[in-house]
Write a protein that holds these residues in place. Structure first.
Motif, short mmCIF file in Angstrom:
data_model
loop_
_atom_site.label_atom_id
_atom_site.label_comp_id
_atom_site.label_asym_id
_atom_site.label_seq_id
_atom_site.Cartn_x
_atom_site.Cartn_y
_atom_site.Cartn_z
N LEU A 91 -26.79 -44.65 13.33
CA LEU A 91 -27.81 -44.62 12.28
C LEU A 91 -29.11 -43.94 12.68
CD1 LEU A 91 -27.35 -48.10 10.53
CD2 LEU A 91 -26.38 -45.89 9.91
N PRO A 92 -29.65 -44.18 13.90
CA PRO A 92 -30.90 -43.50 14.26
C PRO A 92 -30.78 -41.97 14.27
CG PRO A 92 -30.48 -45.35 15.74
CD PRO A 92 -29.24 -45.16 14.93
N HIS A 93 -29.56 -41.45 14.36
CA HIS A 93 -29.35 -40.01 14.43
C HIS A 93 -28.98 -39.41 13.06
CE1 HIS A 93 -29.27 -40.21 18.86
NE2 HIS A 93 -28.57 -41.32 18.69
N LYS A 140 -25.67 -34.72 0.17
CA LYS A 140 -26.45 -33.95 1.14
C LYS A 140 -25.56 -32.87 1.75
CE LYS A 140 -29.76 -37.01 0.61
NZ LYS A 140 -29.07 -37.88 -0.37
N PRO A 141 -25.94 -31.60 1.67
CA PRO A 141 -25.07 -30.52 2.14
C PRO A 141 -24.82 -30.54 3.65
CG PRO A 141 -27.26 -29.68 1.57
CD PRO A 141 -27.22 -31.09 1.09
N ASN A 142 -25.66 -31.24 4.40
CA ASN A 142 -25.53 -31.23 5.86
C ASN A 142 -24.92 -32.49 6.41
OD1 ASN A 142 -27.65 -32.93 5.26
ND2 ASN A 142 -28.86 -32.34 7.05
N TRP A 143 -24.37 -33.38 5.58
CA TRP A 143 -23.94 -34.70 6.07
C TRP A 143 -22.85 -34.59 7.12
CZ3 TRP A 143 -18.96 -36.38 5.91
CH2 TRP A 143 -18.09 -35.78 5.00
N PHE A 144 -21.92 -33.63 6.96
CA PHE A 144 -20.82 -33.52 7.91
C PHE A 144 -21.32 -33.08 9.27
CE2 PHE A 144 -16.99 -31.47 9.70
CZ PHE A 144 -16.10 -32.52 9.56
N LYS A 145 -22.22 -32.11 9.27
CA LYS A 145 -22.80 -31.64 10.53
C LYS A 145 -23.61 -32.74 11.20
CE LYS A 145 -25.94 -28.13 12.42
NZ LYS A 145 -26.82 -26.99 12.09
N VAL A 146 -24.39 -33.49 10.42
CA VAL A 146 -25.20 -34.58 10.97
C VAL A 146 -24.30 -35.66 11.57
CG1 VAL A 146 -26.78 -36.45 10.37
CG2 VAL A 146 -27.16 -34.16 9.45
N LEU A 147 -23.21 -35.97 10.89
CA LEU A 147 -22.27 -36.98 11.40
C LEU A 147 -21.69 -36.55 12.74
CD1 LEU A 147 -20.54 -39.54 11.18
CD2 LEU A 147 -18.93 -38.22 9.78
N LYS A 148 -21.25 -35.30 12.84
CA LYS A 148 -20.66 -34.82 14.08
C LYS A 148 -21.68 -34.80 15.23
CE LYS A 148 -17.82 -31.35 13.94
NZ LYS A 148 -17.22 -30.03 13.65
N LEU A 149 -22.91 -34.38 14.92
CA LEU A 149 -23.94 -34.38 15.95
C LEU A 149 -24.26 -35.80 16.41
CD1 LEU A 149 -26.44 -31.68 14.59
CD2 LEU A 149 -25.05 -31.53 16.67
N ALA A 150 -24.28 -36.74 15.46
CA ALA A 150 -24.54 -38.13 15.82
C ALA A 150 -23.43 -38.68 16.71
CB ALA A 150 -24.68 -38.97 14.56
N LEU A 151 -22.18 -38.39 16.36
CA LEU A 151 -21.06 -38.84 17.18
C LEU A 151 -21.12 -38.24 18.58
CD1 LEU A 151 -18.21 -38.61 14.52
CD2 LEU A 151 -19.12 -40.70 15.51
N ASP A 152 -21.52 -36.96 18.64
CA ASP A 152 -21.63 -36.28 19.93
C ASP A 152 -22.75 -36.88 20.76
OD1 ASP A 152 -21.10 -34.38 21.90
OD2 ASP A 152 -22.57 -32.98 21.09
N CYS A 195 -23.99 -39.80 20.62
CA CYS A 195 -23.68 -41.19 21.01
C CYS A 195 -22.40 -41.27 21.84
CB CYS A 195 -23.55 -42.07 19.77
SG CYS A 195 -25.08 -42.20 18.82
N ASN A 196 -21.82 -40.10 22.15
CA ASN A 196 -20.63 -40.03 23.01
C ASN A 196 -19.46 -40.83 22.43
OD1 ASN A 196 -19.33 -38.98 25.28
ND2 ASN A 196 -19.71 -40.82 26.48
N GLN A 197 -19.32 -40.80 21.11
CA GLN A 197 -18.20 -41.46 20.45
C GLN A 197 -17.11 -40.41 20.22
OE1 GLN A 197 -19.39 -43.96 17.12
NE2 GLN A 197 -21.31 -44.53 18.15
N ARG A 198 -16.46 -40.02 21.34
CA ARG A 198 -15.58 -38.86 21.36
C ARG A 198 -14.32 -39.06 20.52
NH1 ARG A 198 -18.13 -34.67 22.20
NH2 ARG A 198 -16.04 -33.75 22.19
N LEU A 199 -13.76 -40.26 20.52
CA LEU A 199 -12.52 -40.47 19.77
C LEU A 199 -12.73 -40.22 18.29
CD1 LEU A 199 -11.12 -43.67 21.53
CD2 LEU A 199 -10.30 -41.33 21.76
N ALA A 200 -13.85 -40.69 17.76
CA ALA A 200 -14.16 -40.45 16.35
C ALA A 200 -14.46 -38.97 16.10
CB ALA A 200 -15.33 -41.32 15.91
N LEU A 201 -15.19 -38.36 17.02
CA LEU A 201 -15.54 -36.95 16.86
C LEU A 201 -14.31 -36.06 16.86
CD1 LEU A 201 -17.72 -34.77 16.65
CD2 LEU A 201 -17.87 -34.78 19.14
#
Length: 871
Positions: free
Chosen positions: A123-125, A163-175, A177-183
């Motif tokens: 969420l913070p990201h 939001k047009p950037n939601w997918f990019k923001v989600l991937k950056l947040a996962l990256d 936070c080092n949540q690699r399996l989800a990414l």
């Protein structure tokens, strides 16, 4: 009145109803709709948001009051529906249309991704695509119902995002936070070689074999693909979880159980399909490949009719020819992936048996998962295919994160789905016999007092603080990374440096010369911070002397490369404190962890002078430091320590990783002679490498997850083996104890799945359909056209021009293609490429030219430059 607006609302209603949440529009509802209508809409929303939005649009079609449409737009904007507001205001829904494939992908992977996300960390990201109201809702769900429910809530919100950037923001947040399996679930399956870094691992006691059996045979006697295992195989007197026992031992007790199982399976398969069998055995690491290849050669040498060969590394062989001319091929999986990509092999159908060693790696972008993805696409496709049998071998299936047995079962089922495995076989009937050959070491924990703060640490941290201040005069470095509360001498600080350097490469200023100056300065500052941080880590685990040797080697490297004012100033910071640091290094007290390590080694070798020890450490620099310490300690120098590190990137002190030949020499010396009694190793030795003589495993601040625990513990195989964990961190010891508890959870999860084969098969089918849908979605995306124009290659550190992309020539298409510039050397007036291992350039990729130097008049502070293509 408003006929056009109503017509357009009907026309674009399919977009609107999948975004709009009526409860967010209460101001508009209460102003223009009746109380009964509002209650009906909000009541419907509790059951279906989309149907409630449809009901709202239907009510709006009846509105005639002046100003209702503008009020609708104003409420959209006030409710932070920025994308939908812009689309309705201009009646342009192209951006909304572009979001549909991404939402479809998210929906397809939802059952898997929600089990691998931690929303509280994300969420913070994600403030760029989530409203404050969204974040509060997700947090409330997590507090009341847990992490998975919060993940489901987050996914639901994103599926309705405008939001047009939601997918990019989600991937950056996962990256971040080092949540690699989800990414990995959101990224196309890459074909690049998987980087085997210090990953966390897990462990189980029993050797586990994932095995896929086919129902029938074709007219040619080969195995046919089918989705289900025949129940008759599970109901006979013979236990399906046991392999046939040989009448006499096939090997000496020095062999590990999985290797015996693999050879027995191969032998049985070759007998069943004489003249038709084609077996491939895959090992994840080159070091393990060499070991297993020798075992296969030795075992089958008694039968001259069975042809065995191996393919590894840079061997320039046609894989198709190798397969056609041999019965068993031992190789690393990336070689098979490359052969399929190049068309040397048309498909996996040329084989009748695939054996995947250390099959717990069949996740994400690992080559194993790439191969099994091809296998499953063929199997689940519309046409019939003759496919090979698949056997996976591992000692550790506790992959991923899990908090309870159900989550562990789901992780195992996901692994089974990736492997197309519907039977989990473990040794149960002959467990006592197995234990007589494979010994589980006893584990002990040593909590040691940490290094206390002293003048040495204060001087180093003071230098780092000064360098940070210098960096802030160039740019606001705090804005380049979201990582907060970083401590000097920690892995988190290292992550912060990596993040800052990565973001520096993307900075663009109006003045190109200022951009070059700033980027070079920031790189130099952060690189010096990295080395001082490494020195603190070395000091924590070894001696002040070793930390100074490390820093001295780095500063000398900078001086040898030639440096300007910035580098000179940075070097002067250390020079001004050098005499004091040397004094502290000679006068300071010995590290308590080294004292504990010395006590353990003295005791163990006093009790048994034939002890063989593997000492696991976290970094390559620490292998050098501990080797020097042992050699300089009178009571320990007889151990003649050897070092085993990876072959990839540079070692900070020795200058480079080990070659395969060097690795073989170290292992052979450790196994077969008295020259070396202790092996200091990084993670390269924790998986697959067989060291049967080892009876003492020491984990020196070396803790991972359950898989790593099992793999590391498994290096101690001799009778009476022992395993020690030395750490100054109570949290690290607690983590290892938690791993031991999780190991028991994994064993219970395996037993539960074995007792419910129908549930296992059902879950496997669900996961496979999800993955197939995801792969289909990725493959359906249009490939970006390659721009045939020429690109400039600039140094990512100082933005100095290197060459044009048209200067590059491909000599060999491979993961590390060599390049030459025979006709364009005039375009490189100030650069000298000293390494032939340059990567092939495509305009859509970033590339590194490993050894680039400036002219002799002014060289960069380090010869290792990275280059980015600029059109």
């Amino acid at each position: 009145m408003y006929d056009l607006e109503k017509q357009n609302l009907r026309l674009f209603s399919s977009y609107i109803v999948h975004v709009l949440r009526p409860s967010y529009m209460k101001v508009f509802l209460n102003e223009y709709l009746g109380k009964e209508d509002v209650e009906q809409i909000l009541s419907q929303e509790s059951r279906s948001v989309t149907l409630a939005a449809k009901m709202l649009l239907e009510k709006m079609m009846c509105l005639e009051e002046v100003g209702w449409f503008q009020a609708f737009l104003d409420t959209l904007h006030a409710s932070e529906y920025t994308g939908l507001h812009a689309a309705v205001n201009t009646w342009d829904f192209q951006e909304m249309e572009a979001l549909l494939p991404l939402k479809t992908l998210l929906e397809r992977v939802e059952p898997s991704i929600t089990k691998n996300m931690k929303p509280s960390e994300l969420l913070p990201h994600m403030s760029d695509c989530l409203t404050q109201r969204d974040c509060e809702e997700i947090r409330a769900v997590q507090e009341q119902r847990g992490c998975v429910a919060a993940s489901e809530c987050l996914v639901d919100i994103l599926k309705r995002s405008d939001k047009p950037n939601w997918f990019k923001v989600l991937k950056l947040a996962l990256d971040n936070c080092n949540q690699r399996l989800a990414l990995d679930l959101l990224e196309p399956d890459g074909n690049e070689k998987c980087m085997m870094e210090c990953e966390e691992s897990s462990d189980t006691m029993a050797t586990v074999c994932f095995e896929y059996h086919e129902d029938g045979e074709s007219d040619m006697g080969l195995l046919k693909s089918s989705n289900d295992l025949s129940l008759s195989n599970l109901q006979g007197n013979t236990e399906p979880s046991e392999f046939p026992q040989p009448s006499e031992p096939l090997f000496s007790p020095t062999c590990c159980g999985k290797t015996i199982v693999a050879l027995m399976i191969c032998e049985d398969h070759l007998k069943k399909f004489p003249g038709k069998a084609k077996v491939v055995f895959m090992a994840t690491k080159v070091e393990v490949y060499d070991q297993q290849y020798k075992l296969f050669l030795e075992h089958f040498s008694k039968d001259p009719d069975i042809r065995v060969t191996g393919v590894c590394g840079d061997m320039e062989l046609c894989v198709q020819t190798v397969v056609e001319c041999n019965d068993i091929v031992v190789l690393t999986p990336q070689i098979l992936v490359n052969a399929l990509q190049r068309g040397e092999l048309l498909s996996l159908q040329v084989f009748t048996l695939l054996i995947l060693d250390e099959c717990h790696n069949t996740t994400g972008k690992h080559p194993y998962n790439n191969l099994m993805g091809r296998y499953l696409d063929a199997k689940l496709g519309p046409s019939a295919h003759t496919l090979p049998q698949v056997v996976g071998l591992t000692a550790s299936v506790g992959i991923g994160t899990f908090k309870n047995q159900l989550e562990a079962e789901n992780n195992i089922c996901q692994l089974c789905a990736n492997l197309d495995a519907r039977v989990i076989s473990t040794v149960t009937k002959h467990i006592d016999e197995l234990r007589s050959y494979v010994h589980i070491p006893d584990k002990e924990f040593y909590l040691v007092p940490p290094q206390t703060s002293n003048p040495f640490i204060e001087i180093i941290t003071g230098i780092m603080s000064n360098i940070e201040q210098l960096a802030r005069t160039v740019y606001n470095i705090e804005s380049l990374s979201p990582i907060q509360n970083r401590e000097y001498g920690s892995q988190k600080y290292e992550q912060w440096i990596v993040e800052v350097q990565k973001r520096c490469k993307l900075l663009q200023l109006q003045d190109p010369e200022e951009e070059k100056r700033m980027c070079r300065a920031l790189y130099n500052y952060t690189e010096h911070l990295r080395k001082y941080n490494d020195a603190l880590i070395i000091y924590e685990d070894a001696r002040a002397k070793d930390a100074l040797v490390y820093l001295q080697a780095f500063i000398q490297q900078v001086r040898n490369a030639g440096y300007g004012d910035t580098e000179s100033h940075l070097a002067a910071l250390l020079d001004s404190q050098w005499a004091q640091l040397q004094h502290l290094a000679t006068e300071g007290q010995e590290n308590p962890k080294l004292q504990e390590l010395k006590f353990i080694l003295d005791e163990e070798y006093h009790n048994n002078d034939q002890t063989r020890t593997v000492l696991f450490v976290r970094t390559r620099a620490l292998t050098d430091a501990l080797k020097n310490w042992i050699e300089e300690t009178d009571s320990l120098n007889f151990l003649k320590p050897g070092i085993l590190i990876g072959r990839g990137r540079k070692s900070h002190l020795t200058g480079s990783g080990m070659t395969l030949t060097s690795q073989k020499g170290v292992l052979d010396s450790f196994k077969s002679s008295d020259q070396s009694k202790i092996l200091i190793a990084t993670s390269v030795a924790d998986e697959g490498i067989d060291i049967p003589q080892c009876n003492l495993v020491i984990m020196y601040e070396y803790v991972g997850n359950v898989v790593k625990m099992v793999q590391v513990r498994g290096r101690g195989r001799a009778q009476g083996s022992r395993c020690f964990l030395i750490s100054s961190s109570k949290e690290r010891i607690d983590k290892e104890k938690l791993n031991m508890q999780r190991e028991e959870v994994v064993e219970k999860a395996i037993a539960s799945l074995q007792s419910s084969p129908e549930d296992l098969r059902a879950k496997v089918d669900v996961f496979q359909r999800e993955e197939k849908a995801r792969r289909a979605h990725v493959s359906a995306e249009p490939e970006r056209p390659h721009d045939m124009g020429s690109y400039q290659l600039l140094c990512a550190k100082c933005r100095h021009f290197a060459c044009f992309s048209s200067d590059l020539r491909v000599l060999q298409v491979s993961p590390k293609a060599q390049t030459l510039t025979p006709n364009h050397q005039h375009s490189l007036p100030n650069h000298q490429h000293t390494s032939p291992n340059h990567q092939h350039l495509s305009p859509n990729y970033k590339h590194s030219l490993p050894c680039h130097q400036h002219s002799p008049l002014k060289q960069h502070s380090t010869p290792d430059h990275q280059f980015s293509p600029i059109p």
